[in-house]
Design a protein around this motif. Structure first.
Motif, short mmCIF file in Angstrom:
data_model
loop_
_atom_site.label_atom_id
_atom_site.label_comp_id
_atom_site.label_asym_id
_atom_site.label_seq_id
_atom_site.Cartn_x
_atom_site.Cartn_y
_atom_site.Cartn_z
N SER A 128 0.86 -1.18 0.00
CA SER A 128 0.00 0.00 0.00
C SER A 128 0.90 1.23 0.00
O SER A 128 1.88 1.30 0.74
CB SER A 128 -0.91 0.02 1.23
N LEU A 129 0.56 2.19 -0.86
CA LEU A 129 1.29 3.45 -0.92
C LEU A 129 0.60 4.43 0.02
O LEU A 129 -0.59 4.73 -0.14
CB LEU A 129 1.29 4.00 -2.34
N VAL A 130 1.34 4.93 1.04
CA VAL A 130 0.75 5.81 2.05
C VAL A 130 1.65 7.02 2.27
O VAL A 130 2.81 7.04 1.86
CB VAL A 130 0.56 5.06 3.40
N VAL A 131 1.10 8.04 2.93
CA VAL A 131 1.89 9.21 3.33
C VAL A 131 2.79 8.79 4.48
O VAL A 131 2.34 8.15 5.44
CB VAL A 131 0.97 10.37 3.73
N ALA A 132 4.07 9.15 4.41
CA ALA A 132 5.05 8.66 5.37
C ALA A 132 4.96 9.36 6.72
O ALA A 132 5.09 8.72 7.77
CB ALA A 132 6.46 8.82 4.80
N ARG A 133 4.72 10.68 6.74
CA ARG A 133 4.77 11.44 7.99
C ARG A 133 3.40 11.53 8.63
O ARG A 133 2.37 11.66 7.96
CB ARG A 133 5.32 12.84 7.72
N ASN A 134 3.40 11.50 9.95
CA ASN A 134 2.14 11.60 10.70
C ASN A 134 1.47 12.96 10.51
O ASN A 134 0.24 13.07 10.59
CB ASN A 134 2.39 11.36 12.19
N ASP A 135 2.28 14.01 10.26
CA ASP A 135 1.69 15.35 10.08
C ASP A 135 1.21 15.57 8.65
O ASP A 135 0.71 16.64 8.32
CB ASP A 135 2.69 16.43 10.49
N GLY A 136 1.39 14.56 7.77
CA GLY A 136 0.90 14.67 6.40
C GLY A 136 1.76 15.49 5.47
O GLY A 136 1.39 15.70 4.31
N LYS A 137 2.92 15.97 5.94
CA LYS A 137 3.78 16.79 5.08
C LYS A 137 4.36 15.95 3.95
O LYS A 137 4.85 14.85 4.16
CB LYS A 137 4.91 17.40 5.89
N LEU A 138 4.32 16.50 2.74
CA LEU A 138 4.82 15.80 1.56
C LEU A 138 6.22 16.28 1.20
O LEU A 138 6.67 17.32 1.67
CB LEU A 138 3.86 16.03 0.38
N GLY A 139 6.88 15.52 0.34
CA GLY A 139 8.21 15.88 -0.11
C GLY A 139 8.19 16.99 -1.13
O GLY A 139 7.15 17.30 -1.74
N SER A 140 9.36 17.57 -1.38
CA SER A 140 9.46 18.72 -2.28
C SER A 140 9.24 18.35 -3.75
O SER A 140 8.98 19.22 -4.58
CB SER A 140 10.83 19.38 -2.14
N LYS A 141 9.33 17.07 -4.08
CA LYS A 141 9.16 16.62 -5.46
C LYS A 141 7.74 16.13 -5.75
O LYS A 141 7.48 15.58 -6.82
CB LYS A 141 10.16 15.51 -5.78
N LEU A 142 6.84 16.37 -4.82
CA LEU A 142 5.42 16.01 -4.99
C LEU A 142 4.61 17.27 -4.74
O LEU A 142 4.39 17.68 -3.59
CB LEU A 142 5.03 14.90 -4.02
N VAL A 143 4.17 17.91 -5.82
CA VAL A 143 3.54 19.23 -5.73
C VAL A 143 2.13 19.18 -6.31
O VAL A 143 1.91 18.69 -7.42
CB VAL A 143 4.38 20.28 -6.50
N LYS A 144 1.17 19.72 -5.57
CA LYS A 144 -0.22 19.76 -6.02
C LYS A 144 -0.34 20.55 -7.32
O LYS A 144 0.26 21.62 -7.48
CB LYS A 144 -1.08 20.43 -4.94
N SER A 145 -1.11 20.01 -8.27
CA SER A 145 -1.30 20.67 -9.56
C SER A 145 -2.75 21.07 -9.73
O SER A 145 -3.66 20.31 -9.41
CB SER A 145 -0.89 19.73 -10.71
N ASP A 146 -2.97 22.28 -10.25
CA ASP A 146 -4.33 22.77 -10.55
C ASP A 146 -4.62 22.73 -12.05
O ASP A 146 -5.61 23.31 -12.51
CB ASP A 146 -4.49 24.20 -10.03
N PHE A 147 -3.76 22.08 -12.82
CA PHE A 147 -3.93 22.02 -14.26
C PHE A 147 -5.23 21.30 -14.61
O PHE A 147 -5.53 20.24 -14.04
CB PHE A 147 -2.74 21.31 -14.91
N ASP A 148 -6.01 21.85 -15.54
CA ASP A 148 -7.30 21.28 -15.91
C ASP A 148 -7.11 20.20 -16.97
O ASP A 148 -7.14 20.45 -18.16
CB ASP A 148 -8.23 22.38 -16.44
#
Length: 265
Positions: A128-148
């Motif tokens: 299972s692929l899960v978020v690693a940190r308990n606080d939910g912080k993501l790495g710098s190479k995983l960035v939310k995209s708003d592209f339609d």
């Protein structure tokens, strides 16, 4: 079958549908040549033309099986060892209305390799692929995209447009590298399953699309000792803030009931 190394885990219903279609579809008319390739350094290549031509050099039966039924190695059971080691040169040409690549290879496997298969669900190791940190912080190479992506994919684009705009709503993947622009976490999980040799399910809880850059040292490079870099596990956590958790669960399998080496012609 030519392209970047990228596997896609097929859901049980999809495998069942492909097997059922292969068993029920009308006979395909084609001519084919199948010859053993015994070259010591052979590397498999294959191309399929929409007009119904299949040309393969030094291809293994296992590669043909994966392509025909859209499965990965870990989803194949009951296959003899030679299916992964013996290589063949194949030239096939469909007659009449061109079938899909899958349909032609399925017919070839049935007629020339005597292949018989069925679908089965088995308990197996998976990730299972899960978020690693308990606080939910993501790495710098995983960035939310708003592209339609819905609007982008709904608009036809010429090859020149695609070359100019670059990668959009898609990904490139090779051993040691995954680059995605506005992709979903389920797509990343599917690609990871190819590299870890197990099914990977997305349990990150991250909705929407992301820009992703993931780089690691492939296992074969690590064994050679001539490349320095993080393992896939380390890269996932350091670069993306994600990790793989080992579990057990149902996995859809393609079971080989019968297959035989084709006689060269």
């Amino acid at each position: 079958m030519r392209g970047a190394a990228c596997g896609v885990m097929v859901a049980g219903a999809a495998i069942a549908a492909i097997v059922a279609l292969a068993q029920s579809q009308p006979a395909i008319s084609y001519v084919a040549s199948v010859k053993p390739n015994n070259a010591a350094d052979a590397r498999g290549l294959s191309e399929y033309s929409p007009s119904g031509f299949l040309n393969a050099t030094a291809i293994t039966g296992r590669t043909l099986l994966r392509t025909a039924y859209r499965v990965q190695d870990f989803q194949i059971a009951g296959a003899p060892g030679w299916l992964a080691t013996r290589r063949f040169d194949i030239s096939a040409r469909a007659e009449g209305s061109p079938p899909s690549q899958q349909a032609l290879i399925q017919a070839l496997l049935k007629d020339r390799f005597g292949l018989a298969v069925h679908k089965e669900t088995r308990e197996s190791e998976l990730f299972s692929l899960v978020v690693a940190r308990n606080d939910g912080k993501l790495g710098s190479k995983l960035v939310k995209s708003d592209f339609d992506c819905d609007a982008y994919l709904a608009t036809p684009r010429s090859p020149a447009d695609l070359a100019r705009t670059g990668l959009r709503c898609a990904y490139r993947s090779n051993p040691g590298d995954f680059t995605g622009y506005a992709v979903q976490m389920s797509q990343l999980a599917q690609v990871l399953s190819f590299f870890v040799g197990r099914p990977v399910s997305d349990k990150t809880g991250l909705s929407g699309r992301f820009d992703v850059v993931l780089q690691w040292m492939p296992d074969n490079a690590a064994a050679a000792g001539d490349v320095v870099g993080p393992s896939l596990t380390t890269a996932l956590q350091e670069q993306l803030g994600l990790k793989l958790v080992s579990e057990k669960g149902p996995v859809s399998m393609l079971v080989v009931d019968h297959v035989e080496e084709p006689s060269g012609n």
